[in-house]
Design a protein around this motif. Structure first.
Motif, PDB file in Angstrom:
ATOM      1  N   HIS A 267       0.795  -1.228   0.000  1.00  0.00           N
ATOM      2  CA  HIS A 267       0.000   0.000   0.000  1.00  0.00           C
ATOM      3  C   HIS A 267       0.827   1.278   0.000  1.00  0.00           C
ATOM      4  N   TRP A 268       2.126   1.154  -0.093  1.00  0.00           N
ATOM      5  CA  TRP A 268       2.988   2.339   0.025  1.00  0.00           C
ATOM      6  C   TRP A 268       3.783   2.510  -1.252  1.00  0.00           C
ATOM      7  N   ILE A 269       3.898   3.738  -1.713  1.00  0.00           N
ATOM      8  CA  ILE A 269       4.659   4.050  -2.927  1.00  0.00           C
ATOM      9  C   ILE A 269       6.000   4.643  -2.509  1.00  0.00           C
ATOM     10  N   PRO A 270       7.116   4.016  -2.888  1.00  0.00           N
ATOM     11  CA  PRO A 270       8.447   4.530  -2.499  1.00  0.00           C
ATOM     12  C   PRO A 270       8.736   5.865  -3.175  1.00  0.00           C
ATOM     13  N   PRO A 271       9.766   6.576  -2.709  1.00  0.00           N
ATOM     14  CA  PRO A 271      10.131   7.851  -3.341  1.00  0.00           C
ATOM     15  C   PRO A 271      10.619   7.623  -4.769  1.00  0.00           C
ATOM     16  N   CYS A 272      10.295   8.587  -5.627  1.00  0.00           N
ATOM     17  CA  CYS A 272      10.677   8.569  -7.038  1.00  0.00           C
ATOM     18  C   CYS A 272       9.988   7.466  -7.820  1.00  0.00           C
ATOM     19  N   PHE A 273       8.912   6.913  -7.267  1.00  0.00           N
ATOM     20  CA  PHE A 273       8.174   5.855  -7.950  1.00  0.00           C
ATOM     21  C   PHE A 273       6.727   6.285  -8.154  1.00  0.00           C
ATOM     22  N   LEU A 274       6.068   5.587  -9.061  1.00  0.00           N
ATOM     23  CA  LEU A 274       4.630   5.677  -9.246  1.00  0.00           C
ATOM     24  C   LEU A 274       4.078   4.265  -9.373  1.00  0.00           C
ATOM     25  N   SER A 275       2.791   4.132  -9.168  1.00  0.00           N
ATOM     26  CA  SER A 275       2.158   2.836  -9.346  1.00  0.00           C
ATOM     27  C   SER A 275       2.321   2.381 -10.793  1.00  0.00           C
ATOM     28  N   SER A 276       2.581   1.091 -10.977  1.00  0.00           N
ATOM     29  CA  SER A 276       2.697   0.540 -12.334  1.00  0.00           C
ATOM     30  C   SER A 276       1.409   0.748 -13.111  1.00  0.00           C
ATOM     31  N   TYR A 277       0.303   0.601 -12.428  1.00  0.00           N
ATOM     32  CA  TYR A 277      -1.001   0.806 -13.060  1.00  0.00           C
ATOM     33  C   TYR A 277      -1.120   2.245 -13.557  1.00  0.00           C
ATOM     34  N   THR A 278      -0.653   3.203 -12.752  1.00  0.00           N
ATOM     35  CA  THR A 278      -0.737   4.612 -13.134  1.00  0.00           C
ATOM     36  C   THR A 278       0.127   4.900 -14.354  1.00  0.00           C
ATOM     37  N   ILE A 279       1.335   4.368 -14.363  1.00  0.00           N
ATOM     38  CA  ILE A 279       2.237   4.616 -15.495  1.00  0.00           C
ATOM     39  C   ILE A 279       1.677   4.025 -16.775  1.00  0.00           C
ATOM     40  N   ASP A 280       1.102   2.824 -16.669  1.00  0.00           N
ATOM     41  CA  ASP A 280       0.501   2.201 -17.863  1.00  0.00           C
ATOM     42  C   ASP A 280      -0.651   3.039 -18.389  1.00  0.00           C
ATOM     43  N   LYS A 281      -1.468   3.547 -17.497  1.00  0.00           N
ATOM     44  CA  LYS A 281      -2.602   4.365 -17.919  1.00  0.00           C
ATOM     45  C   LYS A 281      -2.142   5.669 -18.562  1.00  0.00           C
ATOM     46  N   LEU A 282      -1.107   6.287 -17.999  1.00  0.00           N
ATOM     47  CA  LEU A 282      -0.595   7.523 -18.579  1.00  0.00           C
ATOM     48  C   LEU A 282       0.003   7.274 -19.961  1.00  0.00           C
ATOM     49  N   LYS A 283       0.704   6.163 -20.102  1.00  0.00           N
ATOM     50  CA  LYS A 283       1.286   5.833 -21.398  1.00  0.00           C
ATOM     51  C   LYS A 283       0.207   5.541 -22.432  1.00  0.00           C
ATOM     52  N   GLU A 284      -0.806   4.809 -22.000  1.00  0.00           N
ATOM     53  CA  GLU A 284      -1.920   4.509 -22.905  1.00  0.00           C
ATOM     54  C   GLU A 284      -2.637   5.783 -23.337  1.00  0.00           C
ATOM     55  N   ALA A 285      -2.809   6.721 -22.409  1.00  0.00           N
ATOM     56  CA  ALA A 285      -3.476   7.978 -22.737  1.00  0.00           C
ATOM     57  C   ALA A 285      -2.649   8.794 -23.725  1.00  0.00           C
ATOM     58  N   GLU A 286      -1.322   8.797 -23.562  1.00  0.00           N
ATOM     59  CA  GLU A 286      -0.459   9.528 -24.489  1.00  0.00           C
ATOM     60  C   GLU A 286      -0.597   8.986 -25.905  1.00  0.00           C
ATOM     61  N   GLU A 287      -0.683   7.662 -26.003  1.00  0.00           N
ATOM     62  CA  GLU A 287      -0.834   7.057 -27.325  1.00  0.00           C
ATOM     63  C   GLU A 287      -2.166   7.446 -27.961  1.00  0.00           C
ATOM     64  N   VAL A 288      -3.235   7.483 -27.145  1.00  0.00           N
ATOM     65  CA  VAL A 288      -4.551   7.855 -27.673  1.00  0.00           C
ATOM     66  C   VAL A 288      -4.536   9.305 -28.148  1.00  0.00           C
ATOM     67  N   VAL A 289      -3.964  10.203 -27.350  1.00  0.00           N
ATOM     68  CA  VAL A 289      -3.943  11.620 -27.708  1.00  0.00           C
ATOM     69  C   VAL A 289      -3.058  11.871 -28.914  1.00  0.00           C
ATOM     70  N   SER A 290      -1.916  11.192 -28.970  1.00  0.00           N
ATOM     71  CA  SER A 290      -1.004  11.393 -30.086  1.00  0.00           C
ATOM     72  C   SER A 290      -1.596  10.909 -31.406  1.00  0.00           C
ATOM     73  N   SER A 291      -2.499   9.926 -31.346  1.00  0.00           N
ATOM     74  CA  SER A 291      -3.131   9.416 -32.560  1.00  0.00           C
ATOM     75  C   SER A 291      -4.228  10.333 -33.083  1.00  0.00           C
ATOM     76  N   ALA A 292      -4.681  11.276 -32.273  1.00  0.00           N
ATOM     77  CA  ALA A 292      -5.727  12.207 -32.687  1.00  0.00           C
ATOM     78  C   ALA A 292      -5.111  13.516 -33.141  1.00  0.00           C
ATOM     79  N   SER A 293      -5.746  14.163 -34.098  1.00  0.00           N
ATOM     80  CA  SER A 293      -5.239  15.428 -34.598  1.00  0.00           C
ATOM     81  C   SER A 293      -5.496  16.546 -33.602  1.00  0.00           C
ATOM     82  N   GLU A 294      -4.716  17.603 -33.714  1.00  0.00           N
ATOM     83  CA  GLU A 294      -4.877  18.744 -32.813  1.00  0.00           C
ATOM     84  C   GLU A 294      -6.223  19.410 -32.995  1.00  0.00           C
TER      85      GLU A 294
END
Length: 1619
Positions: free
Chosen positions: A1174-1201
């Motif tokens: 239940h604890w997140i160490p310093p300089c870390f993020l949840s793996s689930y959070t990083i995956d979601k952020l990466k997935e969101a970047e891919e979705v946004v990058s695939s859409a036009s401005e």
């Protein structure tokens, strides 16, 4: 396909599971004449007159659907800031010109029926409202109705409620698009329908369309001719501002609606039950001695009700029979019980004079005489039945029974029995006949098919002329409402054929649809033409019969009336066929214009309006809502005098009304007008005194904003960062900024092992120079105390110490990031997180430290030299990096040295698969820490149960085992083995219990087949403690941050540097009671570490929590808030004060204010933490959070401005479902990208924006702490309790001001520094001192009689008025005040004193024990014993006979010295033993609390509390002086209860019998009484289950249930404890 009915509507009397309520039925087909009526109604306001059963409701449905487009917008909520043109449908605030359709009915039972019809056939939402749906509907405010109107487009309600909506201004007539008036012929005189149209519907400004529905406009037996008919119709048209129309097809004899011709069934009554009728004549003689008009007005209503009961008795005898009368008299809800309820009314009950004389009013005397005569009649009836002196049923009922049985016989066995409706005039006759038919069905074989049900009903408003036999009393109406569901079920049963006889009053004549009926019997002749027409229309199934039961002697008269009814029918048809222009009838000069004589009370702005006809009703409603007890009358009194020019009425408001005045009305022509005038002027005075709202409703029932309450929307921060528990000092600090300035802290550990021979390296390593781990951060941390973590091999004391400030080059930061990954991911195996160096989340490093010499720069693992300092061991990090394969991302493991002494501080593992995968990261088996060299060699027998034979001898050597199991041939079998322990993968070391595991024997490993991990054992062991250490450090930072927020600029320090095995601070306090003194001011330092207790919930599993402090703070908050409201609202009664206090100290208010002002949820811990999970160490993020952020970047990058910029501009209503899903996905992805940008950009602004909210959604629940409102409120109370316990009263009040609660708005615009000054002002005087001089002198004379009370309580009052006020009941008329406010104050004072005493004296008690002890000390039983012992009740001033009777019945329980014994009894036996002695295993009777008082009356406890409040005020609010006085009263109870804390009987019984059954139900015939049942079951030795029911009847459901539990406990102790 549903059957098409004659009236043109499809009515779903049984709902189908697969139907949707809002589906419009396709088989709803109008007829030609209904279309004709619709066209007329669309042109003008219309009264549709059509026979019953011809589909009038269908016409209303068609008209509503025609205008349905007008009601599809939401009501306007009010102006908003977002949209300047608010109310034009372009914002969420609704439409300024919104409208709704209203369908008004006169019968409560019709509301649900019409709602179902409209909902089924219009396809929109339909709301239903009547008094049976909500008792408080008359007090709903504008906000409540706003949400109702927003939810429903069509509203079905009783006319009374609609009238109240208009009178209060909540609804404007302009907001009504269609107004349907069902059975509109009632609209005359002062009927609510007439009031609506006459007083509120403006004919000059026509609003919505009006549609009236009626079967007949004639409500008489005869009319003189066409002229009278025309006059009646024109009056109705003028009242409703509408035109009467009838279909031409009806004029020409409607073929679809063929009604049965009337048939007369005659009989000879004869002589029947003469003896009983003689007795009933005596009853009637008793009632006829007085006329209603000769009685005082307060008695007239009760006298009328009793008279109706008496007059019904001979009717029951002659109409039904002796058996029916006997059943009614013996029934618990029968006549005797009903009259008893009427006589218990405060207006009728006897009163007591000053000299003790009991005065009985006329109605009470008559009622008592009637009760005695009814008892005699009951005995006589029983005798007549037992001796068979008379036939049990009357002649008329006998003939009815023969007729019904013949109808069933003629139908045949195979056909369905006829459906019969029997119309009976009197409700009580209906009840008697129903019970008798049920009895016949059970006892007589030939009557088995008589399946009867009954419907009584009642009107919601009175129309003009009162009919005593048909008009129901308020008691009867309440009774009707209580059985509403049963009667609805009766109608359903009749429609579905489950019953074939429906007994009904006139309620079934109007509106209720019963299509299956084919026989209508008029048991009583109809009183009017309307009743004749409507009852005739009930018979719809062919062939139908319409039968009249008449005596032979009255046939001629009734036939003449039937002919008159026929003539009226012909005249109506002739009138309807006359299409010539009709002149408007001249106004009736006799009809009074009340609004001209008595101007209405109107409120500009809201549109609220009270007219003369509703003034008396509204005044009575206001008084009925005043807070009161059961012994006090709150109705206004009036006195009318006759003068030369007319009558004049004076109204005096009740004592409990805050406005103390008498109002005199204008002099008018008659008494009725005079009373209306006085009532109107009284309402005007109440409105001027702010006792009525702008909606002209009672202020104290109106949901107005408490001046100390805050809107929940203002506490939005409560829902934002409450889940992330990251201190600001560690939150979003940029570690890569160019300044490079860092703060370095060391984490020094000291181990106390469990075993004295512990030989493992831990603090000091063997072959490395790392001294300890350290913390490198960008902000300065607070000074932390020593604390302890608990690995399984011992206790580790932790000291986090500041070392120095250092500059770190930016190029080294990447190395530090890698070390975090090496420790937390590769070593501690925390795979639920991943490193994200771009995210600024939890900003600090964990690094190895070593000692460095200032002079030579050498490194040491330890040093006592003051010239040395701790520094980052960069060489060790570099060495680790050399042993990491960056290409394949895994460790490079070392070989075991030949000299085993060099691996004694190592982590090793058996490399069985080393030959195939020389550097395999997925290690086979566990990691082991080397302890020491073993005495064993590989040639020795293996140790352990797995290698032991049946005779207990080892079977294999280590060498043999590895050869057979793994195929490994050892090179040096004679070499010593290594003793090792498993490296733990669990890091929850926060509490001692986490380390209490069985000590496993060490593992014996062979060195030559093992590999060595790069990280030494000592550093690895320290690393396993890091998650618990860092979590504890973060909670310390949260505590320090909260303390800074709460206390501001005070000096903060840590007073106690204790280990974690003890509390961080001791809760033991000395002289805690003195902390409640207002004159002491704390000027010392603030210990921030103590704040850790209030933010830690018990669910965290820590050794400390907030529960005891929350218990303390809760009572202190109650105490302070009580003082505030008592002082600042001197004109408010106890009801106001209690409501305001409960709102102010509510969980919602506390939570919202603490969120808004100090952001308390950020710091609260309410979840047990496993640092690995239940604890997140310093300089870390949840793996689930990083995956979601990466997935969101891919979705946004695939859409036009261009697509992203246009997302917010797309109209949702014009998009397909697929496009909407894609738009939603893009919006969510864009928000996630904004979250990453938020985490990547450092900002000094710590406000919680939408990115933080979205971040919490991207973090798994396991890493978050979700809070409920109660969690936040409990922490706030605990924080307050800590503040008071440590720093005193004033500091606690300052904290309340900090969160702007309780005391902050004492004066508008008050200086924040002096917000609490009102608490330190002089003590407020007694309310008696503000009375008129005459009343003050009278009160002063009564004070001389209180010397004995002062002697008994041990305190002499400086101002006796306080004591006199404390002993004055609200019913006492001579002194215009009562003890309620002092009781309100004394309750809080007593609670606070007891709580502080318990907290100080019982430091080992948990919250549950303290609560139980407090409840026992301040419960009504204990307080009543104190009151009785002090004899306070003997000096009570009251004028209530009922109160006298209650006290008398209570003290009658005791004889001789029993009262003293009870007062000295230190148990909490709430139920007197002698009252339940009759409970035996063979018989447990129903106990009626009214017949014998088995509990101490609450009034006795209230007296004790009011006297405590009086003492508190008289001694200048010296809390310690109050304690000195009252402690002797409670000391014996405290000592006794402390030794054995009493438990509530309910808790004891629930614990003894987990499966018990309990139930509370209304008492039959009296919904003010309840039956509380507790059922326990006991299994004996033979496995037989015995059940015992304890039933108690009382007027308070809680009291009745408590008595039932007390009886059950007493029964258990006496009979079941040994079973």
């Amino acid at each position: 396909m549903l059957q098409k009915l004659d009236h043109g509507c499809i009515l779903p009397w049984s709902d189908k599971k697969d139907e949707k309520v809002n589906d419009v039925q396709p088989d709803f087909i109008p007829r030609d004449y209904q279309i004709e009526m619709l066209n007329r109604a669309k042109k003008e306001n219309t009264i549709v007159m059509m026979p019953t059963g011809s589909g009038k409701t269908f016409v209303a449905v068609l008209l509503i659907k025609h205008y349905i487009h007008q009601v599809m917008t939401d009501p306007w909520k009010g102006p908003c800031k977002e949209n300047k043109s608010c109310g034009d449908r372009k914002c969420s605030c609704g439409d300024r010109n919104w409208k709704r359709t209203f369908f008004l009915v006169n019968q409560v039972t019709l509301v649900s029926q019409q709602k179902r019809v409209l909902e089924r056939h219009t396809g929109v939402s339909v709301g239903e409202y009547s008094g049976s749906h909500s008792k408080t509907i008359d007090t709903w405010n504008e906000k409540t109705w706003y949400y109702e109107f927003k939810q429903h487009q069509i509203v079905v309600m009783t006319t009374d409620i609609f009238k109240n909506l208009l009178s209060t201004g909540i609804l404007k007539t302009s907001q009504v698009n269609v107004l349907v008036l069902d059975e509109c012929h009632h609209a005359k005189e002062n009927h609510p329908m007439a009031v609506v149209m006459r007083d509120y519907w403006n004919p000059r400004k026509p609003d919505g369309r009006v549609l009236g529905l009626t079967a007949s406009v004639i409500d008489k037996k005869k009319i003189s001719g066409k002229a009278e008919l025309r006059l009646s119709i024109e009056k109705l048209q003028k009242m409703l501002q509408s035109r009467l129309v009838t279909p031409l097809e009806f004029v020409n004899q409607i073929k679809d609606v063929k009604l049965p011709d009337p048939v007369i069934y005659s009989f000879d009554q004869g002589n029947y039950a003469n003896e009983l009728l003689v007795i009933t004549e005596n009853l009637l003689d008793t009632m006829s001695r007085y006329t209603v008009k000769a009685l005082p007005e307060v008695e007239q209503s009760t006298y009328n009700h009793i008279k109706k009961i008496v007059t019904a008795i001979p009717v029951i005898i002659t109409e039904v029979g002796i058996d029916a009368l006997r059943a009614i008299l013996e029934d618990d809800r029968g006549f005797i019980a009903e009259i008893g309820n009427y006589l218990a009314s405060p207006n009728i009950a006897p009163s007591k004079e000053d000299d003790g004389t009991i005065i009985e009013c006329v109605t009470y005397k008559v009622g008592q005489t009637i009760l005695k005569q009814l008892e005699y009649l009951k005995t006589t009836t029983q005798s007549v039945v037992d001796n068979s002196q008379e036939v049990r049923m009357s002649v008329k009922f006998y003939e009815l029974l023969k007729y019904v049985l013949k109808l069933q016989y003629d139908t045949g066995e195979n056909a369905d029995p006829p459906r019969i409706i029997i119309f009976i005039e009197r409700r009580r006759v209906v009840d008697a006949m129903y019970k008798y038919l049920c009895k016949l069905r059970r006892e007589v074989r030939g009557c088995a098919n008589l399946k009867a049900s009954y419907v009584l009903g009642g009107s919601t408003g009175s129309g003009g002329k009162e009919e005593d036999d048909l008009k129901m009393s308020s008691f009867e109406i309440d009774e009707l409402i209580s059985i509403k569901k049963q009667q609805e079920q009766a109608l359903i049963d009749f429609r579905e054929g489950k019953s074939n006889i429906l007994l009904a009053t006139s309620v079934v004549e109007e509106g209720l649809d019963i299509p299956a009926c084919n026989v209508v019997i008029r048991y009583d002749f109809p009183q009017t033409y309307r009743a004749y027409v409507q009852s005739r229309g009930r018979a719809r199934q062919r062939p139908a019969k319409f039968t009249f039961f008449l005596k032979k002697s009255e046939i001629d008269e009734k036939e003449g009336l039937l002919k008159s009814f026929h003539d009226i029918e012909m005249l109506l048809r002739e009138y309807a066929s006359d299409l010539s222009p009709r002149e408007v009838a001249e106004e009736d000069d006799d009809e009074l214009d009340y609004n001209t004589l008595i101007p209405p009370l109107e409120v500009e702005g809201t549109g609220a309006k009270i007219t003369a006809t509703s003034a008396i009703q509204r005044l009575n409603f206001y008084c009925s809502q005043l807070p009161k007890d059961e012994y006090t009358d709150v109705m206004p009194s009036d006195f009318t005098t006759e003068e030369n020019s007319g009558f004049k009425t004076t109204i005096t408001l009740p004592k409990l009304c805050p406005v103390k005045l008498s109002v005199e009305g204008d002099c008018l022509a008659n008494k009725k007008l005079a009373k209306m005038s006085a009532a109107m002027k009284t309402l005007e005075a109440l409105y001027s005194a702010n006792e009525l709202t702008d909606a002209l409703l009672p202020q104290f029932r109106h949901k107005e904003a408490n001046p100390l309450m805050i809107a929940s929307e203002d506490g939005r921060s409560m829902t934002l960062d409450q889940k992330l528990k990251i201190p600001t000092v560690l939150w979003r600090k940029d570690l890569k900024e160019e300044s490079g300035l860092f703060y370095l802290y060391s984490i020094r550990l000291e181990l106390t092992p469990h075993d004295s021979d512990f030989a493992e390296h831990f603090v000091k390593g063997k072959d490395h120079r790392v001294a300890c781990y350290g913390i490198l951060c960008k902000a300065e941390l607070p000074n932390f105390p020593l604390f302890t973590v608990h690995p399984r091999f011992g206790s580790v004391t932790v000291c986090i110490q500041f070392e120095r400030k250092i500059d770190v080059p930016i190029h080294l930061l990447q190395t530090y990031y890698w070390f975090q990954e090496a420790v937390f991911t590769h070593a501690l195996d925390m795979n639920h997180v991943r490193q994200c160096s771009d995210a600024i989340f939890k900003s600090y490093f964990i690094l190895p430290l070593c000692w460095r010499s200032k002079a030579k720069g050498l490194q040491f693992s330890s040093s006592n030299n003051k010239s040395c300092f701790l520094d980052i061991d960069s060489r060790f990090i570099t060495q680790l990096q050399k042993q990491w394969d960056f290409e394949h991302n895994h460790w490079i493991f070392g070989n075991m040295p030949s000299d085993l002494n060099k691996c004694l501080d190592s982590v090793i593992f058996p490399a069985y698969n080393h030959s195939e995968h020389p550097n395999n990261k997925d290690i086979s088996g566990y990691l082991y820490a080397v302890i020491q060299k073993s005495e064993l060699t590989a040639a020795d027998k293996m140790r352990g149960r797995a290698n032991t034979s049946a005779d207990g001898l080892e079977t294999q050597t280590y060498e043999q085992y590895h050869l057979e199991k793994h195929g490994i041939k050892l090179q040096n079998p004679s070499k010593q083995l290594l003793e090792c322990r498993n490296i733990t993968r669990h890091y929850a070391f926060l509490t001692p219990h986490a380390s209490k595991k069985s000590n496993r024997p060490p593992m014996q490993l062979i060195g030559e087949i093992c590999k060595v991990h790069p990280i030494p054992s000592s550093l690895w062991s320290q690393a396993t403690c890091l998650p618990s250490i860092l979590w504890r450090m973060e909670t310390f930072c949260l505590s320090k941050e909260l303390t800074d927020t709460v206390y501001g600029n005070y000096n903060h320090n840590i007073s106690l540097l204790a280990s974690h095995c003890k509390d961080y601070f001791s809760e033991e306090t000395s002289n805690l009671m003195a902390k409640l003194r207002r004159d002491l001011e704390y000027k010392g330092d603030i210990d921030w570490l103590e704040t850790l207790h209030p933010i830690t919930h018990k669910s965290c599993g820590e050794d400390y929590n907030l529960e005891r402090l929350e218990f303390l703070g809760d009572r202190f908050l109650k105490f302070v808030s009580t003082l505030f409201y008592y002082r600042t609202m001197p004109d408010k009664h106890e009801g106001w004060l209690s409501r305001y206090r409960s709102e102010m100290i509510s969980n919602q208010n506390l939570a919202v204010r603490s969120c808004k002002e100090i952001k308390l949820p950020r710091y609260i811990l309410n979840k047990k933490i496993d640092p690995k999970e239940h604890w997140i160490p310093p300089c870390f993020l949840s793996s689930y959070t990083i995956d979601k952020l990466k997935e969101a970047e891919e979705v946004v990058s695939s859409a036009s401005e261009e697509t992203l910029n246009s997302l917010d501009l797309l109209p949702d209503t014009e998009l397909s479902a697929e496009v909407l899903r894609e738009v939603s996905r893009l919006k969510k992805a864009r928000m996630c990208v904004e979250v990453k940008e938020f985490l990547g950009n450092q900002s000094d602004d710590n406000s919680y924006n939408d990115a933080v909210v979205q971040l919490c959604e991207l973090i798994p629940d396991g890493h978050l702490q979700r809070l409920e409102t109660k969690d936040v409120a409990d922490s706030m109370e605990a924080l307050l309790g800590l503040c008071v316990a440590k720093y005193g009263y004033r500091k606690g009040v300052d904290l309340l001001d900090r969160i702007r609660i309780s005391t902050f708005q004492a004066k508008n615009g008050a200086d924040p520094e002096i917000l609490n000054d009102h608490l330190y002002e002089p003590t407020p005087p007694s309310q008696i001192s503000s009375l008129p001089p005459v009343a003050v002198r009278l009160a002063r004379s009564r004070c001389e009689n209180l010397r004995n009370v002062e002697k008994a309580i041990g305190y002499k009052f400086k101002e006796p008025f306080y004591l006199l006020e404390a002993l004055t009941h609200a019913s006492f008329n001579d002194i215009d005040t009562c003890y309620q406010r002092l009781e309100f104050l004394g309750d809080a004072v007593l609670d606070a004193l007891m709580v502080f005493h318990i907290y100080e004296q019982k430091p080992h008690y948990d919250q549950g024990q303290m609560t139980d002890l407090l409840s026992s000390l301040v419960c009504n039983t204990t307080l009543s014993k104190v009151c009785t012992k002090l004899e306070l009740h003997r000096s009570l001033l009251y004028d209530s006979v009922e109160l006298y009777n209650v006290l008398a019945r209570f003290f009658m329980n005791f004889e001789n010295d029993q009262l003293n014994e009870w007062c000295n009894d230190l148990s909490l036996e709430r139920v007197f033993v002698d009252s339940v002695e009759s409970d035996t295993p063979d018989r447990i009777p129903v106990l009626n609390l009214e017949s014998k008082v088995v509990q101490a009356p609450k009034l006795l406890g209230d007296l004790t509390e009011s006297v405590i409040g009086a003492i508190y005020l008289d001694c200048g609010e010296d809390i310690l002086r109050v304690w000195e006085v009252i402690w002797p009263w409670f000391k014996p109870f405290y000592i006794a209860f402390s030794e054995n804390i009493p438990k509530n009987p309910k808790a004891v019984i629930n614990e003894l019998y987990p499966g018990l059954r309990r139930m509370t139900e209304s008492y039959p015939g009296d919904h003010y009484k309840f039956i509380a049942t507790v059922t326990i079951a006991k299994r004996d030795e033979n496995n037989k289950v015995s059940k015992y029911d304890f039933k108690t009847v009382g007027r308070d459901r809680e009291t009745a249930m408590e008595v039932s539990y007390g009886r059950a406990l007493h029964f258990h102790k006496k009979y079941l404890v040994e079973m």
